[in-house]
Write a protein that holds these residues in place. Structure first.
Motif, short mmCIF file in Angstrom:
data_model
loop_
_atom_site.label_atom_id
_atom_site.label_comp_id
_atom_site.label_asym_id
_atom_site.label_seq_id
_atom_site.Cartn_x
_atom_site.Cartn_y
_atom_site.Cartn_z
N GLU A 1 -37.62 -0.86 -63.00
CA GLU A 1 -36.54 -0.06 -63.57
C GLU A 1 -35.23 -0.19 -62.82
N ASN A 2 -35.25 -0.69 -61.62
CA ASN A 2 -34.03 -0.83 -60.81
C ASN A 2 -33.46 -2.26 -60.86
N ILE A 3 -33.99 -3.09 -61.71
CA ILE A 3 -33.49 -4.47 -61.82
C ILE A 3 -32.07 -4.44 -62.40
N SER A 4 -31.21 -5.25 -61.83
CA SER A 4 -29.82 -5.36 -62.31
C SER A 4 -29.55 -6.81 -62.67
N ASN A 5 -28.95 -7.02 -63.83
CA ASN A 5 -28.62 -8.39 -64.23
C ASN A 5 -27.25 -8.43 -64.90
N SER A 6 -26.63 -9.59 -64.82
CA SER A 6 -25.32 -9.75 -65.46
C SER A 6 -25.02 -11.24 -65.63
N ILE A 7 -24.07 -11.51 -66.52
CA ILE A 7 -23.59 -12.89 -66.73
C ILE A 7 -22.10 -12.88 -66.39
N ARG A 8 -21.72 -13.74 -65.47
CA ARG A 8 -20.31 -13.80 -65.05
C ARG A 8 -19.87 -15.26 -65.00
N PHE A 9 -18.53 -15.43 -65.08
CA PHE A 9 -17.97 -16.79 -65.03
C PHE A 9 -17.70 -17.17 -63.58
N ASP A 10 -18.20 -18.32 -63.16
CA ASP A 10 -17.98 -18.82 -61.81
C ASP A 10 -16.77 -19.76 -61.85
N SER A 11 -15.65 -19.29 -61.31
CA SER A 11 -14.41 -20.07 -61.38
C SER A 11 -14.45 -21.31 -60.50
N VAL A 12 -15.30 -21.31 -59.47
CA VAL A 12 -15.39 -22.48 -58.58
C VAL A 12 -16.05 -23.64 -59.32
N ASN A 13 -17.18 -23.38 -59.95
CA ASN A 13 -17.92 -24.43 -60.67
C ASN A 13 -17.51 -24.53 -62.15
N GLN A 14 -16.64 -23.63 -62.58
CA GLN A 14 -16.17 -23.60 -63.97
C GLN A 14 -17.35 -23.54 -64.96
N GLU A 15 -18.20 -22.52 -64.73
CA GLU A 15 -19.35 -22.36 -65.60
C GLU A 15 -19.78 -20.89 -65.61
N ARG A 16 -20.55 -20.56 -66.60
CA ARG A 16 -21.13 -19.21 -66.63
C ARG A 16 -22.43 -19.24 -65.84
N ARG A 17 -22.70 -18.09 -65.14
CA ARG A 17 -23.93 -18.00 -64.34
C ARG A 17 -24.62 -16.68 -64.65
N TYR A 18 -25.93 -16.72 -64.53
CA TYR A 18 -26.74 -15.52 -64.74
C TYR A 18 -27.17 -14.99 -63.38
N TYR A 19 -26.91 -13.71 -63.15
CA TYR A 19 -27.25 -13.08 -61.86
C TYR A 19 -28.30 -12.01 -62.08
N LEU A 20 -29.29 -11.98 -61.15
CA LEU A 20 -30.38 -11.02 -61.23
C LEU A 20 -30.64 -10.47 -59.83
N ALA A 21 -30.72 -9.13 -59.73
CA ALA A 21 -30.98 -8.50 -58.43
C ALA A 21 -31.95 -7.35 -58.62
N PHE A 22 -32.93 -7.27 -57.70
CA PHE A 22 -33.85 -6.12 -57.75
C PHE A 22 -34.32 -5.81 -56.33
N PRO A 23 -34.54 -4.51 -56.10
CA PRO A 23 -34.89 -4.09 -54.73
C PRO A 23 -36.36 -4.35 -54.41
N ILE A 24 -36.63 -4.55 -53.09
CA ILE A 24 -38.01 -4.67 -52.59
C ILE A 24 -38.33 -3.35 -51.88
N ILE A 25 -39.42 -2.72 -52.30
CA ILE A 25 -39.79 -1.39 -51.79
C ILE A 25 -41.02 -1.53 -50.89
N ASN A 26 -40.98 -0.87 -49.74
CA ASN A 26 -42.13 -0.80 -48.83
C ASN A 26 -42.31 0.67 -48.44
N ASP A 27 -43.47 1.21 -48.80
CA ASP A 27 -43.77 2.62 -48.56
C ASP A 27 -42.67 3.52 -49.13
N GLN A 28 -42.31 3.22 -50.32
CA GLN A 28 -41.33 3.98 -51.09
C GLN A 28 -39.93 3.94 -50.46
#
Length: 197
Positions: free
Chosen positions: A7-34
């Protein structure tokens, strides 16, 4: 025990101006003992997907353009195959109205318009034959009337003079009567011949 929370996964699509392309980004937390102990951060290029989508769009647009072009030319050809014979029939009808039955319509197909053209040609031919026959009969009748020794004066239903032969003209001249012109009223001439009663 280490796990990540969906439920805490975050994703987005953004334009990378360095490579001149669209990129997909995904981030989610790692939990240990809550408790969060880290974040997994992923990034991937969407260039191949974008290239594929561009190709698909190009193919679709090209296909639509070709279909429209083919439809336009087919419509143009179809219109000409329909309107050209109809124009010919209209021209022939106008010529027939002016008394010219000699021209034939060129029939290029065996469809309904071709049948119309054939029927029109047949009609023109029959009318031409009939008019020549009527003209010939009229000439014969006029020749007979003009060469008769008896005087003939003919009026139509409206009392207009439509026929008078030379014998009648000669006879009227001897009586001193004036002969009206053709298609003029002949009632006065009749009154003078028959009398007031």
């Amino acid at each position: 025990r280490v796990f990540y929370e969906r439920e805490n996964i975050s994703n987005s699509i953004r334009f990378d101006s360095v490579n001149q392309e669209r990129r997909y980004y995904l981030a989610f937390p790692i939990i240990n003992d809550q408790r969060p102990v880290g974040v997994i951060y992923l990034s991937g290029s969407l260039r191949m997907i974008d290239d594929t989508l561009t190709e698909v769009k190009t193919i679709l647009l090209t296909g639509v353009a070709l279909a429209l072009l083919v439809s336009f030319f087919l419509g143009l050809i179809l219109t000409r195959t329909i309107t050209t014979p109809i124009k010919e029939v209209t021209e022939q009808a106008n010529l027939m109205a002016l008394g010219d039955y000699s021209r034939k319509i060129d029939v290029h197909a065996a469809d309904e318009i071709g049948k119309l053209g054939n029927t029109f040609n047949y009609l023109a031919e029959q009318l031409n034959i009939t008019i020549h026959e009527i003209s010939s009969e009229k000439s014969k009748v006029e020749a007979i009337i003009n060469n008769m020794n008896d005087g003939i004066v003919a009026l139509d239903g409206k009392g207009r003079l439509i026929q008078i032969n030379p014998s009648a003209r000669k006879l009227l001249k001897q009586f001193g009567l004036k002969v009206p012109a053709l298609n003029r009223s002949g009632f006065r001439l009749l009154r003078n011949l028959i009398g007031p009663d």
